[in-house]
Structures are given as C-alpha cells and as structure tokens.
Design an enzyme around this catalytic site. Structure first.
Site, PDB file in Angstrom:
ATOM      1  CE  LYS A 138      -3.226 -18.890 -14.846  1.00  0.00           C
ATOM      2  NZ  LYS A 138      -3.231 -17.799 -15.730  1.00  0.00           N
ATOM      3  CG  ASN A 177      -6.117 -12.625 -20.878  1.00  0.00           C
ATOM      4  OD1 ASN A 177      -5.873 -12.724 -19.885  1.00  0.00           O
ATOM      5  ND2 ASN A 177      -5.277 -12.780 -21.926  1.00  0.00           N
ATOM      6  CB  SER A 178      -8.113  -8.693 -17.393  1.00  0.00           C
ATOM      7  OG  SER A 178      -9.168  -8.789 -16.605  1.00  0.00           O
ATOM      8  CB  CYS A 203       1.564 -10.713 -17.141  1.00  0.00           C
ATOM      9  SG  CYS A 203       0.122 -10.871 -16.825  1.00  0.00           S
ATOM     10  N   GLY A 249      -1.335 -20.068 -28.805  1.00  0.00           N
ATOM     11  CA  GLY A 249      -2.343 -19.623 -27.329  1.00  0.00           C
ATOM     12  C   GLY A 249      -3.719 -19.479 -27.515  1.00  0.00           C
TER      13      GLY A 249
END
Lengths: 303, 257
Positions: free
Chosen positions: A43, A67-68, A128, A265
């Site tokens: 990660k 996702n956030s 990201c 993922g």
C-alpha cells in the site's frame, strides 16, 4: 516457464498484488503463502502519517467499487520497522508504492528506501485520485512535465527499478508514458482507479464522505486494456497492467495487449485467494497452449 | 481466518423481509466468538461486487452449524434470501474482534432493529457462564422483532417499539435507563443504528457503566487491508480505527459520536 522480467527484476510469475488492496501482505499471508506471488506491491506510503479521508470510504457499484481511502498510512518509518521485516520472510519480490506532495518528497522517499535490501523495486504513485496535488489539483500523471520531474527525482535517488503508475484520465497516454520513460522509469503501471461519483437518490447525498472516489473492479477492465495496449505501443519499457483483473483469463488478455506483468486489486476483496488462483490459471494456460515464454503471448494482439 | 464454501442447511424467513440462514461450518463454529462477523459473497452477475458483512448470529460447536440473520436491504441481501438448503455460500471468517464479557456484572444487552443479529450469540455465551442477562430488544414495530422466542431462552427480555405494537411504546433508552437506575453493577452490550448507539453510550457514561458497542460500516476487505471502514476515535495516535479489524466491538467511550 511463466517467469517474467521487469528491467533487472526477475519475477517467478507475472502476478503481483496491486497497491492499496493488499496492505503489507500480512492479512493475506493467513490465506496463502505470499511466496506464490511474483511480487507483493505494498500500500502506498508517504513520508509522514496520513489519516485518510472522512468516511464512508467504500461503495459497491455494478461490477466494481468506488473508494476514497485517501492514502491512509503510518508513514515510511513505521513501514520500514513493521512491514519490511515481515515481508523479508517470503520468497517473493517486494515493491513499495510511494506518494508525496511534490518531487522532493518522492525523491526523499526513494532515498530512504534505496538502502533497504528487502525492497526490490519502487512504484511511483502519480495517479491517486483521492488526494489533491499541485496548483491545479489535478493528478501528477495528467501532466507529463510533473511526471517527468518526479520520476527524474526518484531516479536520482535510487538504483532500484522504478515503476511509474499512471492514470487513464488523459486524452492520450503517449506524452506522459514517453516522459516517464525518458526520465528513467524502468516500467509503467497502468491504470489507477478512475475518478468517479456514486450517489444515493434517497438521501440525495454522495455515497462517499469525500464526494468523489476511484472506480475499480471488472467495470474498468476494457478501459485498462486500451491504455495498456496504447502504452505498450508508445514506449520500449515494460508495461505492468492493472484494472479489473478478476481471474486468469483477464490477466492473459492484458498480457496479449502487451503487459509483462499484472496487478490484482479489487479482486482480492471479493476472493482472498484471487492472486494464487490467477497464478495457477496462467500456468495451466501456458501448459495447455505449449507457451514456453511469456513473450510468445505478450503484445501479440492481432489487428 | 479462513475462506470456505459452506453448505446451507436452511434459509428461513422469520419476519417480514428478515431471514435466518443456517449453514454447516464446523471450523467457524469452533473459532467464532460473540461479536465477530463473516463476509459472505452474495453472488449476482457482477452486482453486488463486494462481499457483505454479517455478524455471527449463532454458532454451535457441537453440531458445527452457524447462523446469520439479515434483512433484505439491497441487491446483495435479496440474492442471499433466494439461496436455499443445499446451496453453497462462499464465506470468509471469523473476522474482527469480540465482546468481552464482564464477569460478575449484571449484563444488559441492548439490540435495536437488525442490531439484534450478533447479540443472540452473546446472550447464549453469557447464559453459559451461569450469569444473568437482561435483554432489551427494540424496533419500529412488532413485525420487525425477530427471534424473540430464542432470545427468551437466555434471559429476561424487555421489549419496546416505536409504535407501541409490542412492549412499551418508546425508544430503547427508556427501559434501559430505568434498569440502570436500579442496578449499580451493570455492564452494557449494544448493537443497532448509530443514533441508538450514541444514546446507549450516553447512558453508559451517565451511569458509569462499562459499555461495548458493535458498529456497522460499509466494508470491502473485512480484514484491515483496505482501510475502507473507518470510525473516528478519541485517540492521540490515530484519527480513525477500522471497524473490520479494530472492531466491530468498541468501548463506547472511545468513539467520537
């Protein structure tokens, strides 16, 4: 037979975990031997601890999820103290994903990690969607100049192989792909999650606390395939594919479109054994089709 | 923590929209502790995508049978409700932490709505220690109260509904506060909607009663990998803890309500 090579990095098979979906490997080690993987991609870490975005952070969408998380992590020092000693015990390569607020921070992270023997390679997270960067609040990888600066800064600070992880949120991948290659990237990883919005009609609110998030899962596979194929044709360095790979067939499709390796993922959340099952599936396919080397399939898409 | 396919023994509707699903899972039955949960794959054609978390409703070591209790709340639980005996359900678990039974206390269990799901297993575990539990169950209306007869096996049940169709017409805090006023040596265990838990946490603080709450949050991995299910905590080192791994059971006083 299914081994692959990314610059100087030799992998026993082309299957890696994708950053942010595998932690630092510890939880998945309860399900299978991490030594079955070509590499574990950790990660994303940052110089200092990050608390991440406000909840809710996850929502389910057709064939995928948004996702956030916001790069929640305890910082590089904590990572070196706790994650690396654990990963050292496994017969796999360790790739560390890094992110910073500017090129200098990326460079500093690379410098710190360069002295760690357990680290086999560094993946530069330029894409990201859940953190705001720079003056235009855009993704680093949406700007080939920013990307080139960051990759060059990382290159200056480490001899380890470096991968640049890119976003599909561009009209043409070629300029940024070439810029990263020119700046010394050993490989490109693509794609990151796609910026997305999910809403609740009943409450009239966004599903996520951060409003926007990143879409991943099977839903984004065709987008990823396009970008992998385009990047493969744009640069000479290897391509690492990521984006909606749920099974061995998906992985093989990406190899057909030019990928030298694949990252798994969101599939890890659906099936904790997805990674080893995909390794097995690729091996079976190679045996059945008498494929002796990944290059016999890689980029062999017939147009 | 394991991933396995469990054979469904029974999937029975126990109240409108509420199902109790029994499945064979000897290892889970042996390992699971009250408060822990499982992630089940509610198979559709791509939707839903992620697993769904369910508190372990009951686990019996002897028979190797486990149960989950769920209400149809979306596509995932709708698909789950359509599964039947003989089908196999893909499960990961046990996950998360568990309730700590405060020995020597008078145990007050408070369940609101579907929050009752993980509390039956807890009630049984307390009952097995030989200690007494008072079980407060609350819902909007009588039809929403499921599993009442089974709860009655493990302690005195106090009921309340918002419309007064069963038990007292009030929210759960009314009978709970009445009981806390007369019982100095209580321990609270609660699960239910967030406003109810906040209320229970306030009562726990007011009557200096140790209070554990089981929280719910949308999850992806269910095991502390993705950092997707945070809850804000009063902690100097970190702003958030993860419901899936640090919880789902938390001390009520640690939570930023």
């Amino acid at each position: 037979m299914v081994k692959t090579k990314i610059a100087s990095l030799e992998l026993k098979n082309p299957v890696m975990s994708a950053s942010g979906t595998f932690g630092y490997g510890k939880e998945f080690a309860e399900f299978f031997d991490l030594g079955q993987l070509g590499a574990v991609v950790c990660k994303t870490i940052t110089l200092k601890q990050r608390f991440g975005n406000k909840p809710p952070r996850i929502t389910d969408t057709p064939y995928g999820m948004v996702n956030s998380i916001g790069l929640e992590n305890n910082g590089v020092e904590y990572f070196i103290k706790t994650a690396l000693p654990f990963l050292k015990n496994y017969d796999t390569k360790v790739v560390v994903s890094i992110a910073g607020n500017n090129a200098a921070e990326y460079g500093e992270l690379a410098k710190i990690l360069d002295t760690e023997d357990t680290v086999s390679a560094i993946e530069i997270n330029l894409s990201c969607p859940n953190v705001a960067h720079g003056q235009n609040k855009c993704l680093f990888s949406q700007c080939h100049i920013s990307s080139q600066d960051i990759v060059a800064q990382v290159r200056k600070n480490t001899k380890k192989p470096i991968f640049a992880k890119l976003s599909a949120q561009v009209s043409d991948i070629t300029p940024v792909a070439k810029a990263c290659e020119a700046a010394g990237a050993d490989a490109l990883t693509l794609i990151n999650t796609l910026p997305a919005l999910a809403v609740d009609l009943k409450t009239r609110k966004p599903m996520l606390g951060n409003v926007f998030g990143g879409l991943s899962g099977g839903a984004i596979k065709p987008v990823a395939l396009k970008f992998v194929w385009e990047a493969y044709n744009a640069v000479k360095i290897p391509i690492i594919a990521s984006g909606g790979i749920m099974n061995a067939t998906d992985a093989l499709e990406f190899i057909l479109c030019g990928a030298s390796a694949v990252q798994i993922g969101s599939a890890n959340f659906v099936n904790p054994l997805a990674c080893p099952e995909i390794v097995k599936g690729i091996e079976t396919c190679f045996e059945e089709n008498k494929i002796k080397d990944i290059n016999e399939l890689r980029g062999k898409l017939k147009l | 923590m394991k991933n396995f396919k469990a054979k469904i023994i029974e999937n029975k509707q126990v109240a409108p929209q509420i199902y109790n699903l029994k499945f064979e899972a000897p290892k889970l039955a042996a390992e699971a502790k009250p408060g822990q949960f499982v992630e089940a794959l509610c198979k559709g054609s791509g939707a839903p995508f992620l697993r769904r978390p369910f508190g372990v409703h009951m686990a019996d070591t002897k028979s190797g049978v486990c149960e989950i209790l769920f209400r149809i709340a979306g596509r995932g639980t709708e698909l789950l409700s359509q599964m039947s005996a003989g089908d196999f359900l893909d499960i990961t678990g046990p996950l998360g932490n568990d309730f700590e039974i405060n020995k020597g206390k008078k145990h007050f269990i408070a369940g609101g709505g579907m929050g009752i799901a993980p509390l039956l297993f807890l009630a049984k575990a307390i009952w097995q220690t030989g200690e007494q539990a008072k079980i407060f169950l609350a819902a909007k209306t009588a039809a929403d109260i499921a599993r009442l007869d089974i709860f009655k096996n493990f302690g005195e049940v106090i009921l309340s509904t918002e419309d007064g169709s069963l038990g007292e017409k009030c929210l759960i805090d009314t009978p709970l506060e009445r009981a806390l006023k007369t019982e100095q040596n209580a321990a609270l265990y609660a699960c239910g909607p967030r406003p109810m838990l906040r209320c229970v946490a306030e009562l726990g603080a007011k009557y200096q009663t140790p209070t554990q709450v089981s929280l719910e949050e949308k999850m992806a991995c269910g095991m502390g990998v993705c950092q997707g299910c945070p809850v804000e905590v009063k902690n100097k080192d970190t702003k958030y803890k993860m419901v899936c791994k640090d919880g789902p059971v938390f001390n009520a006083e640690d939570i930023v309500w």
